[in-house]
Design a protein around this motif. Structure first.
Motif, PDB file in Angstrom:
ATOM      1  N   GLY A  29      -1.879   3.460   7.375  1.00 20.57           N
ATOM      2  CA  GLY A  29      -3.020   3.774   6.520  1.00 20.57           C
ATOM      3  C   GLY A  29      -2.932   5.168   5.923  1.00 20.57           C
ATOM      4  N   ARG A  30      -3.977   5.542   5.198  1.00 22.56           N
ATOM      5  CA  ARG A  30      -4.082   6.894   4.676  1.00 22.56           C
ATOM      6  C   ARG A  30      -4.559   7.806   5.806  1.00 22.56           C
ATOM      7  NH1 ARG A  30      -2.523   7.246  -1.001  1.00 22.56           N
ATOM      8  NH2 ARG A  30      -3.107   9.404  -0.666  1.00 22.56           N
ATOM      9  N   HIS A  31      -3.871   8.906   6.004  1.00 22.17           N
ATOM     10  CA  HIS A  31      -4.207   9.799   7.119  1.00 22.17           C
ATOM     11  C   HIS A  31      -4.874  11.090   6.672  1.00 22.17           C
ATOM     12  CE1 HIS A  31      -1.203   7.846  10.165  1.00 22.17           C
ATOM     13  NE2 HIS A  31      -2.028   6.977   9.614  1.00 22.17           N
ATOM     14  N   GLY A  32      -4.835  11.404   5.378  1.00 20.06           N
ATOM     15  CA  GLY A  32      -5.609  12.541   4.901  1.00 20.06           C
ATOM     16  C   GLY A  32      -4.830  13.782   4.541  1.00 20.06           C
ATOM     17  N   GLY A  33      -3.514  13.782   4.759  1.00 16.51           N
ATOM     18  CA  GLY A  33      -2.734  14.937   4.333  1.00 16.51           C
ATOM     19  C   GLY A  33      -2.846  15.128   2.833  1.00 16.51           C
ATOM     20  N   ASP A  34      -2.706  16.375   2.362  1.00 19.13           N
ATOM     21  CA  ASP A  34      -2.956  16.636   0.947  1.00 19.13           C
ATOM     22  C   ASP A  34      -2.231  17.893   0.471  1.00 19.13           C
ATOM     23  OD1 ASP A  34      -4.531  18.680   2.093  1.00 19.13           O
ATOM     24  OD2 ASP A  34      -6.377  17.515   1.902  1.00 19.13           O
ATOM     25  N   ASP A  75      -2.985   1.093  -4.641  1.00 21.63           N
ATOM     26  CA  ASP A  75      -2.797  -0.119  -3.842  1.00 21.63           C
ATOM     27  C   ASP A  75      -3.863  -0.195  -2.756  1.00 21.63           C
ATOM     28  OD1 ASP A  75      -0.577  -1.123  -5.168  1.00 21.63           O
ATOM     29  OD2 ASP A  75       0.834   0.019  -3.946  1.00 21.63           O
ATOM     30  N   GLU A  76      -4.215  -1.436  -2.387  1.00 18.29           N
ATOM     31  CA  GLU A  76      -5.246  -1.615  -1.354  1.00 18.29           C
ATOM     32  C   GLU A  76      -4.749  -1.225   0.028  1.00 18.29           C
ATOM     33  OE1 GLU A  76      -4.212  -4.053  -3.406  1.00 18.29           O
ATOM     34  OE2 GLU A  76      -5.889  -5.188  -4.248  1.00 18.29           O
ATOM     35  N   ARG A  77      -3.431  -1.346   0.235  1.00 15.36           N
ATOM     36  CA  ARG A  77      -2.848  -1.034   1.544  1.00 15.36           C
ATOM     37  C   ARG A  77      -1.537  -0.283   1.338  1.00 15.36           C
ATOM     38  NH1 ARG A  77      -1.692  -6.151   4.770  1.00 15.36           N
ATOM     39  NH2 ARG A  77      -0.852  -6.819   2.763  1.00 15.36           N
ATOM     40  N   TYR A  78      -1.174   0.490   2.345  1.00 13.54           N
ATOM     41  CA  TYR A  78       0.103   1.219   2.363  1.00 13.54           C
ATOM     42  C   TYR A  78       0.299   2.102   1.135  1.00 13.54           C
ATOM     43  CZ  TYR A  78       0.915  -2.343   5.910  1.00 13.54           C
ATOM     44  OH  TYR A  78       0.800  -3.168   6.992  1.00 13.54           O
ATOM     45  N   GLY A 121       4.129   3.419  -5.397  1.00 18.01           N
ATOM     46  CA  GLY A 121       3.587   2.397  -6.291  1.00 18.01           C
ATOM     47  C   GLY A 121       2.492   3.009  -7.154  1.00 18.01           C
ATOM     48  N   GLN A 122       2.872   3.848  -8.095  1.00 16.34           N
ATOM     49  CA  GLN A 122       1.902   4.686  -8.790  1.00 16.34           C
ATOM     50  C   GLN A 122       1.064   3.897  -9.800  1.00 16.34           C
ATOM     51  OE1 GLN A 122       3.865   8.894  -9.384  1.00 16.34           O
ATOM     52  NE2 GLN A 122       5.473   7.356  -9.291  1.00 16.34           N
ATOM     53  N   SER A 123      -0.212   4.264  -9.880  1.00 17.31           N
ATOM     54  CA  SER A 123      -1.147   3.580 -10.765  1.00 17.31           C
ATOM     55  C   SER A 123      -1.579   4.432 -11.953  1.00 17.31           C
ATOM     56  CB  SER A 123      -2.385   3.131  -9.970  1.00 17.31           C
ATOM     57  OG  SER A 123      -2.951   4.210  -9.250  1.00 17.31           O
ATOM     58  N   ASP A 124      -1.234   5.711 -11.935  1.00 18.55           N
ATOM     59  CA  ASP A 124      -1.499   6.594 -13.075  1.00 18.55           C
ATOM     60  C   ASP A 124      -0.526   7.764 -12.962  1.00 18.55           C
ATOM     61  OD1 ASP A 124      -2.433   8.443 -14.969  1.00 18.55           O
ATOM     62  OD2 ASP A 124      -4.515   7.828 -14.703  1.00 18.55           O
ATOM     63  N   VAL A 183      10.075  -4.529  -5.133  1.00 19.25           N
ATOM     64  CA  VAL A 183       9.260  -5.341  -4.237  1.00 19.25           C
ATOM     65  C   VAL A 183       8.175  -5.992  -5.092  1.00 19.25           C
ATOM     66  CG1 VAL A 183       9.679  -3.965  -2.148  1.00 19.25           C
ATOM     67  CG2 VAL A 183       7.750  -3.399  -3.627  1.00 19.25           C
ATOM     68  N   LYS A 184       7.454  -6.928  -4.516  1.00 22.69           N
ATOM     69  CA  LYS A 184       6.506  -7.721  -5.294  1.00 22.69           C
ATOM     70  C   LYS A 184       5.372  -6.887  -5.869  1.00 22.69           C
ATOM     71  CE  LYS A 184       4.784 -12.446  -5.145  1.00 22.69           C
ATOM     72  NZ  LYS A 184       4.628 -13.659  -4.295  1.00 22.69           N
ATOM     73  N   SER A 185       5.045  -5.775  -5.220  1.00 19.55           N
ATOM     74  CA  SER A 185       3.919  -4.953  -5.672  1.00 19.55           C
ATOM     75  C   SER A 185       4.342  -3.842  -6.625  1.00 19.55           C
ATOM     76  CB  SER A 185       3.201  -4.343  -4.466  1.00 19.55           C
ATOM     77  OG  SER A 185       4.081  -3.488  -3.753  1.00 19.55           O
ATOM     78  N   MET A 186       5.607  -3.858  -7.055  1.00 25.38           N
ATOM     79  CA  MET A 186       6.112  -2.790  -7.918  1.00 25.38           C
ATOM     80  C   MET A 186       6.776  -3.379  -9.159  1.00 25.38           C
ATOM     81  SD  MET A 186       7.693  -0.103  -5.146  1.00 25.38           S
ATOM     82  CE  MET A 186       6.633   0.776  -3.976  1.00 25.38           C
ATOM     83  N   PRO A 187       6.018  -3.626 -10.218  1.00 27.80           N
ATOM     84  CA  PRO A 187       6.591  -4.166 -11.455  1.00 27.80           C
ATOM     85  C   PRO A 187       7.718  -3.278 -11.974  1.00 27.80           C
ATOM     86  CG  PRO A 187       4.191  -4.214 -11.531  1.00 27.80           C
ATOM     87  CD  PRO A 187       4.555  -3.444 -10.319  1.00 27.80           C
TER      88      PRO A 187
END
Length: 608
Positions: free
Chosen positions: A151-156, A185-188, A194-197, A285-289
């Motif tokens: 999951g997301r752990h909060g590092g920044d 992404d909803e997970r991982y 898997g960048q969205s912007d 992978v399937k989640s990475m067009p």
């Protein structure tokens, strides 16, 4: 009358909607003076486009999707200013301001990382949580859950900034952070590949301004900021994927098709066209067009985005993910465009292959690539064959024809294949491999590997946490090799970022690593000196790094037993030197006599 006016204003506002402008701004005095600006909004392509201030429009490109229009303007010899685009459809029109900024002085000739650097690879979500207020964010789906390994752990970014001094104290001179742009992404989503912007830092890491501030803080320490750039794919949640500018913006098949991952098909003269296409065009992978770099609009978008980040965030280099899965000609054109804009800019590509000739094919000006009239223009590649050798050699106590330290020696015998052997990235592990300290839960073997890494040719890269003995088993999943750095979160049992907070175990690893890397900082003989190595005997590998001013003798004893070294074998390099001082243990050795070295240990001798 009032109602009619409100309806008219509402109609114009709806009609005039622009949802995205990319790049969001540009700079004057760029080598890439023809900038292609993408405007996105509902039916925006129905408009005629003009621009103010005498700026020349060199091209307007519309696609099958009416929500996009690509406008190319000429910014050559144009001073920094605000310009205005006008969009007109019949009697209706609206405007959009666009800024051409002042470029930083000498930006084009910025220096980059090189063999004098040591690169520190970290995963921001797992390194340190400097700002708990951004652990979750309403604009992205996955929320903070440190109890979930993947999951997301909060590092920044704030966590990185707060611990720059730690990395500097260790002796590293550059930070390579895995991607920081938004991944919705909803997970991982924590790995952010898997960048969205790609124009926006993930809000769970911080802001674009925070990323610029990170560069500024690094530069104050004389350190460098290296961006992990992804050209091969985006995430399936990228805002464009559900409204593609063109159908061939991404590679599409009648049914989902994975890459076959056989990168040899890129140059194999016997490969079928189908196999080569499925390597380049299949999805990682399937989640990475998979992005289509052979589409000029895509290639230009990626090129401008990369240059935008260099200029905006004042970057010092790139590491490019899955480099050899891209369209071969497209990625070479992308790389050339970046290095034409910034002649000294270094880019290392992930070319994960197990053969030196195949990796050398991808380095700029490769004679192997020239056989096929191909030049990648890629300055640097990653030395995966050295990594592979290191992953087993230190557990092979008894030397045979092909086992033991001979594997490392054999790796270097193929250095002639590379056009620039000093400019390759060396490493014992990274975020995709087994943790070194899992393979070798033995401090002595860690010392052997780090000594080797710090003294051979190339640019050494270390992976966060190894320097305090962190381990992890990839067989349990990627999250196990990407654990949280101890002390990066409030409430952690110990804080390994501070000398007082380290356990004795962590201190042992850190102190050794820091001594070695800080010694390396000022050793040009290691950065750019020549190498002579000798065939290993009794699982002992000896090599010399030398230049006109200095010679360093390195002895790697991979034998568990104490060994005696006859120095007369090495007179070719010892020459008139009479003694050697070990920089690790401070002992001195008379080079006229035999040298004794303990089992599974190393000596780094500065010859006097």
């Amino acid at each position: 009358m009032k109602k009619a006016l409100l309806l008219l204003l509402f109609s114009i506002a709806t009609y005039a909607q622009i949802d995205k402008v990319e790049p969001p701004f540009w700079w004057s005095d760029m080598n890439l003076s023809d900038v292609q600006i993408m405007f996105y909004g509902n039916n925006i392509a129905q408009n005629e486009v003009t621009v103010s201030n005498g700026i020349i429009i060199k091209g307007i490109q519309k696609t099958e999707n009416p929500n996009y229009v690509f406008v190319t303007i000429d910014t050559k010899n144009v001073s920094p200013q605000n310009i205005v685009f006008t969009f007109k459809n019949g009697k209706k029109s609206f405007t959009k301001n666009y800024e051409l900024k002042q470029r930083k002085e000498n930006s084009r000739f910025r220096e980059s990382y090189n063999s004098s650097d040591v690169m520190y690879l970290l995963m921001p979500d797992r390194f340190a949580n400097g700002n708990p207020n951004n652990d979750s964010h309403p604009s992205v789906t996955e929320k903070n859950n440190r109890d979930l390994p993947g999951g997301r752990h909060g590092g920044d970014i704030e966590g990185i900034i707060k611990n720059i001094n730690y990395i500097h104290e260790l002796g590293a001179t550059a930070i390579w952070s895995t991607p920081l742009c938004e991944d919705n992404d909803e997970r991982y989503s924590y790995h952010t590949y898997g960048q969205s912007d790609v124009y926006k830092i993930d809000p769970r890491y911080g802001t674009n301004e925070d990323y610029l501030r990170m560069s500024q803080e690094l530069h104050k320490k004389g350190m460098k900021n290296i961006m992990d750039y992804v050209t091969n794919h985006w995430g399936w949640k990228h805002w464009m994927i559900n409204d593609l500018p063109t159908r061939d913006w991404i590679h599409q098949f009648p049914e989902f098709t994975n890459s076959n991952y056989r990168m040899t098909t890129q140059f194999d003269i016997n490969a079928s066209k189908r196999d080569a296409e499925h390597c380049m065009d299949g999805w990682f992978v399937k989640s990475m067009p998979d992005l289509n770099q052979s589409n000029p609009l895509v290639l230009n978008y990626l090129t401008q985005n990369a240059i935008w980040w260099i200029e905006y965030a004042d970057l010092d280099g790139f590491r490019v993910d899955t480099y050899s899965y891209n369209d071969k000609e497209g990625i070479s054109n992308w790389t050339k465009a970046i290095t034409d804009e910034y002649p000294h800019f270094n880019i290392v590509g992930e070319v994960w292959m197990n053969d030196q000739a195949q990796m050398a094919y991808w380095q700029k000006d490769s004679k192997i690539g020239a056989i096929q009239n191909f030049n990648s223009y890629l300055p640097s590649v990653m030395d995966f064959t050295l990594h592979e050798a290191i992953s087993s050699t230190f557990n092979e106590d008894q030397a045979t024809w092909d086992k033991g330290i001979i594997k490392v020696y054999q790796n270097f015998t193929n250095d002639f294949l590379y056009p620039n052997i000093d400019n390759i990235l060396t490493f014992i592990e990274n975020h995709d491999t087994q943790r070194f300290n899992h393979l070798y839960p033995d401090f002595k073997k860690y010392q052997l590997a780090m000594t080797l890494l710090a003294t051979v040719r190339g640019i050494p890269q270390i992976y966060y946490g190894s320097e305090i003995g962190m381990a992890g088993n990839k067989d349990k999943g990627d999250a196990d090799i990407r654990q949280d750095f101890p002390g990066g979160w409030n409430g952690d049992k110990n804080n390994a970022f501070t000398a007082s907070g380290r356990t004795d175990f962590q201190k042992k690893y850190f102190d050794f690593t820091a001594k070695l890397l800080n010694w390396r900082k000022n050793k040009s003989v290691i950065h750019s000196g020549k190498t002579t190595h000798y065939i290993p005997e009794n699982n002992v590998y000896i090599y010399f790094r030398y230049d006109e001013k200095e010679t360093v003798m390195v002895i790697i004893n991979n034998n568990p037993e104490k060994q005696t070294i006859k120095t007369n074998r090495f007179l070719e390099n010892i020459k008139n030197y009479t003694s050697g001082k070990d920089i690790l243990g401070n002992a001195s050795f008379d080079l006229k006599n035999d040298i004794s070295i303990e089992g599974k240990s190393a000596l780094v001798l500065e010859l006097k």
